[in-house]
Enzyme design. Structure first.
Site, PDB file in Angstrom:
ATOM      1  N   ARG A 189      15.015 -19.053 -42.483  1.00 49.99           N
ATOM      2  CA  ARG A 189      14.700 -20.358 -43.058  1.00 49.99           C
ATOM      3  C   ARG A 189      15.225 -20.405 -44.493  1.00 49.99           C
ATOM      4  O   ARG A 189      15.216 -19.391 -45.199  1.00 49.99           O
ATOM      5  CB  ARG A 189      13.177 -20.519 -43.044  1.00 49.99           C
ATOM      6  CG  ARG A 189      12.634 -21.874 -43.435  1.00 49.99           C
ATOM      7  CD  ARG A 189      12.904 -22.913 -42.409  1.00 49.99           C
ATOM      8  NE  ARG A 189      12.095 -24.109 -42.606  1.00 49.99           N
ATOM      9  CZ  ARG A 189      12.452 -25.307 -42.182  1.00 49.99           C
ATOM     10  NH1 ARG A 189      13.594 -25.478 -41.531  1.00 49.99           N
ATOM     11  NH2 ARG A 189      11.673 -26.338 -42.361  1.00 49.99           N
ATOM     12  N   THR A 227      18.940 -30.848 -35.968  1.00 51.26           N
ATOM     13  CA  THR A 227      18.548 -29.531 -35.468  1.00 51.26           C
ATOM     14  C   THR A 227      19.154 -29.309 -34.076  1.00 51.26           C
ATOM     15  O   THR A 227      19.495 -30.261 -33.384  1.00 51.26           O
ATOM     16  CB  THR A 227      17.000 -29.394 -35.427  1.00 51.26           C
ATOM     17  OG1 THR A 227      16.481 -29.774 -36.710  1.00 51.26           O
ATOM     18  CG2 THR A 227      16.524 -27.990 -35.125  1.00 51.26           C
ATOM     19  N   THR A 239      19.105 -25.496 -38.060  1.00 48.76           N
ATOM     20  CA  THR A 239      19.045 -26.864 -38.561  1.00 48.76           C
ATOM     21  C   THR A 239      19.642 -27.023 -39.951  1.00 48.76           C
ATOM     22  O   THR A 239      19.716 -26.056 -40.709  1.00 48.76           O
ATOM     23  CB  THR A 239      17.555 -27.323 -38.603  1.00 48.76           C
ATOM     24  OG1 THR A 239      17.484 -28.690 -38.957  1.00 48.76           O
ATOM     25  CG2 THR A 239      16.734 -26.515 -39.593  1.00 48.76           C
ATOM     26  N   ASN A 241      18.307 -29.955 -41.148  1.00 45.63           N
ATOM     27  CA  ASN A 241      17.248 -30.965 -41.247  1.00 45.63           C
ATOM     28  C   ASN A 241      17.739 -32.321 -40.761  1.00 45.63           C
ATOM     29  O   ASN A 241      18.063 -32.443 -39.601  1.00 45.63           O
ATOM     30  CB  ASN A 241      16.626 -31.026 -42.639  1.00 45.63           C
ATOM     31  CG  ASN A 241      15.285 -31.752 -42.610  1.00 45.63           C
ATOM     32  OD1 ASN A 241      14.643 -31.825 -41.564  1.00 45.63           O
ATOM     33  ND2 ASN A 241      14.852 -32.299 -43.733  1.00 45.63           N
ATOM     34  N   SER A 289       9.077 -27.084 -37.855  1.00 48.15           N
ATOM     35  CA  SER A 289       8.538 -27.287 -36.500  1.00 48.15           C
ATOM     36  C   SER A 289       9.334 -26.486 -35.476  1.00 48.15           C
ATOM     37  O   SER A 289       9.031 -26.537 -34.275  1.00 48.15           O
ATOM     38  CB  SER A 289       8.612 -28.762 -36.120  1.00 48.15           C
ATOM     39  OG  SER A 289       7.828 -29.531 -36.980  1.00 48.15           O
ATOM     40  N   GLY A 314      12.652 -32.599 -34.969  1.00 50.50           N
ATOM     41  CA  GLY A 314      11.667 -32.727 -36.035  1.00 50.50           C
ATOM     42  C   GLY A 314      10.289 -32.344 -35.517  1.00 50.50           C
ATOM     43  O   GLY A 314      10.123 -31.368 -34.793  1.00 50.50           O
TER      44      GLY A 314
HETATM   45  N1  GLY Z   1      13.994 -29.435 -40.275  1.00 52.65           N
HETATM   46  C1  GLY Z   1      13.240 -29.533 -39.099  1.00 52.65           C
HETATM   47  C2  GLY Z   1      12.283 -28.414 -38.939  1.00 52.65           C
HETATM   48  O1  GLY Z   1      12.530 -27.329 -39.405  1.00 52.65           O
HETATM   49  O2  GLY Z   1      11.247 -28.591 -38.364  1.00 52.65           O
END
Ligand code: GLY
Length: 582
Positions: free
Chosen positions: A105, A379, A397, A399, A451, A471
């Site tokens: 991340r 994503t 992703t 985003n 998510s 999302g």
């Molecule tokens: N950017 C979407 C997520 O990580 O949930």
């Protein structure tokens, strides 16, 4: 009679003949699993699936294939993910029989204080949160690719990254989703010269069928192939990224870019009926929310025995409760204490279950909310099983559509806008309409709540890898994936299964056009539910293997016409031996 039985039991237990019982009767030997009959890959773009199979044919394993699929998706789906973004990789290493969760991340730069995102009136500055350099976290995906190659792959990065480099150089035909996404983000993307030039490489607005080439991105991936981690986080590419962010008024330091690290986390595990589930732990909210939903349901009802209306009602009530907790408790576990044990406990699920009225909707209006836009293009996810039984479920992703909209000049790297996944102004909903509080406020080096929910499920006969973009809807898409397999569906049926979603706020059931018939909607409305019928969403990619027969099947979401699930026969040993000799 009872007394007699108790006594006789006691006597038997005390009897000397019981000495034989010291050698317990052998449990029937568990049948060994057979190996998968080849390899299966499902991803959101056929070129990425083919890239993965190409690497398996060259002697790579599922982890080498994951590098190829991930980097190719970065090239052919910049709308959804890229090496300027991040992701979560759930791995199963067949040799050690271990599951590993690789957290790649993005992290918050030091400059991203909550004040930095407020306008002069103290309101959240949406433009900063979603567009340009301030919206971007420090990318994690390149570090994940390097880590995968070093720790789990069999091939060098020069081989596993070759398909993505080739496709970035030679180009690929633009498809409608990329054009529609660009039309939505055009005003932002055209602000940044390198993004504008990339999108207008044909001398006009891009059109379906145009061949889209990314020579700068090819060079950037080549540098990763040649130099590994330092090829992205230090030297030429890093300098260009730092300059681009600074030239557009943002601030990243060489130190925070040059020390980015993937994190290894323990997958979150729980049981649902006869399935063992391994899934994403925080900073994903997906695993724990799914655990809550399935424990609320699994402890009280067998969905397969409920009417359609009951199924939708019960699932909605479980979703409502899990999404409420997501908003309040979840964040990066390295920075906040996430009460995982309590949220995931059966007792807590029982407490929540007890608040569900069998015939009435529970109103959500404890806190204010705002309508969530339908989000289906951001994503991406891919799933892989190889002939040795190694598995990958990876969700990655940038985003929102095309991330921050900003390409760093000379790199081809489209920066993410993942900072919007933080609660930049606690209590104010983000672009998905999901609120967060202090647990998810930005701090230097912190990872924003996600998510993304890459997941493995396994029972006595089957193993599946599942995941999806979307999302906040990712979690319920994967939930339906698990429920679909439990209902006996094959992988393609699981990917196609109609969906609905409730996320506590706004208080409505979003239902795909063909998910609920008019009679079901009327019955739900009578119970107090609001129903919003929406265009289809999501892009679920799943693969499965039968441990008794070795049979493989894959499912690609029919809502995305460019995805591909592909099963290939086992690769001959000669090719594998050649790979090892490298
Ligand atoms: N950017 C979407 C997520 O990580 O949930």
């Amino acid at each position: 009679m009872k007394l007699h039985l108790a006594l006789s039991t006691a006597l038997v237990l005390a009897s000397p003949t019981i000495a034989f019982a010291k050698t317990p009767a052998k449990a029937p030997a568990k049948k060994a699993d057979v190996k998968p009959n080849g390899s299966v890959i499902a991803s959101g773009h056929a070129l990425a699936t083919d890239a993965g199979q190409e690497i398996i044919r060259k002697g790579g394993n599922a982890f080498d294939a994951a590098i190829a699929v991930s980097s190719t998706l970065s090239v052919v789906e910049p709308i959804s993910s890229g090496i300027g973004g991040g992701g979560f990789f759930l791995l199963h290493d067949a040799k050690t029989r271990k599951d590993i969760f690789l957290d790649a991340r993005e992290t918050s730069p030091e400059s991203a204080t909550p004040e930095a995102y407020l306008d002069k009136d103290g309101n959240l500055d949406r433009d900063r949160a979603e567009n340009g350099p301030w919206s971007a976290g420090i990318p994690g995906l390149p570090a994940a690719l390097v880590y995968l190659a070093e720790k789990y792959g069999r091939l060098p990065l020069s081989v596993s990254l070759a398909p993505s480099i080739r496709i970035a150089k030679e180009g690929f035909p633009l498809y409608p989703r990329m054009i529609n996404g660009y039309n939505e983000r055009k005003a932002v993307m055209d602000r940044y010269p390198a993004s504008k030039a990339l999108m207008h490489q044909s001398g006009r607005d891009p059109q379906v069928g145009d061949i889209f080439k990314q020579p700068d991105l090819a060079r950037t991936i080549e540098l990763i192939a040649a130099k590994g981690y330092d090829g992205f986080y230090k030297g030429e590419t890093a300098n260009k990224l730092l300059k681009a962010v600074s030239d557009e008024g943002g601030k990243w330091t060489p130190q925070e870019l040059g020390t980015y690290k993937v994190k290894l986390r323990e997958p979150l595990r729980f049981d649902y009926k006869n399935w063992k589930v391994a899934t994403a732990p925080p900073p994903s909210s997906g695993g724990i929310a799914m655990q809550q939903m399935l424990q609320i349901i699994g402890g009280g009802w067998d969905l397969n025995k409920q009417s359609k209306v009951e199924q939708v009602h019960l699932l909605t009530e479980a979703m409502r409760r899990a999404y409420r907790d997501r908003t309040i408790y979840l964040g990066d576990p390295d920075f906040v204490k996430v009460p995982l044990a309590r949220l995931g406990s059966k007792e807590y699920a029982a407490g929540l279950r007890a608040t569900i009225h069998p015939q009435k909707a529970t109103p959500s209006d404890l806190f204010i909310g705002q309508p969530a836009p339908l989000e289906d293009d951001e994503t991406t996810h891919f799933s892989i099983i190889d002939q040795e039984g190694n598995r990958v479920a990876a969700t990655q992703t940038v985003n929102l559509l095309y991330g921050s909209g900003m390409v760093a000049p000379g790199t081809g790297v489209l920066l993410n806008n993942e900072m919007d996944d933080f609660a930049l102004k606690p209590g104010t909903p983000n672009a998905f309409g999901v609120m967060g509080f202090e647990a998810n406020a930005p701090k230097p080096g912190k990872r924003m709540l996600s998510s993304m929910t890459p997941t493995f499920i396994e029972n006595d006969t089957d193993v599946a890898a599942i995941g999806a973009p979307g999302g906040s809807r990712i979690i319920t898409e994967v939930l339906f994936g698990i429920i679909g397999y439990d209902q006996g569906m094959n992988s393609q049926q699981v990917a196609a299964k109609p969906r609905f979603h409730h996320q506590w706020m706004p208080d409505t059931i979003y239902a795909e056009t063909d998910a609920l018939d008019p009679a079901t909607i009327a019955a739900l409305e009578k119970m107090g539910h609001k129903v919003t019928v929406s265009k289809p969403w999501g892009n679920l990619q799943t693969v499965r293997y039968n441990k008794r027969t070795g049979a493989l099947d894959g499912g690609t979401d029919p809502r995305n016409p460019v995805g591909k699930a592909d099963v290939q026969a086992p690769v001959k040993q000669a090719a594998k031996a050649k790979a090892k000799a490298r």
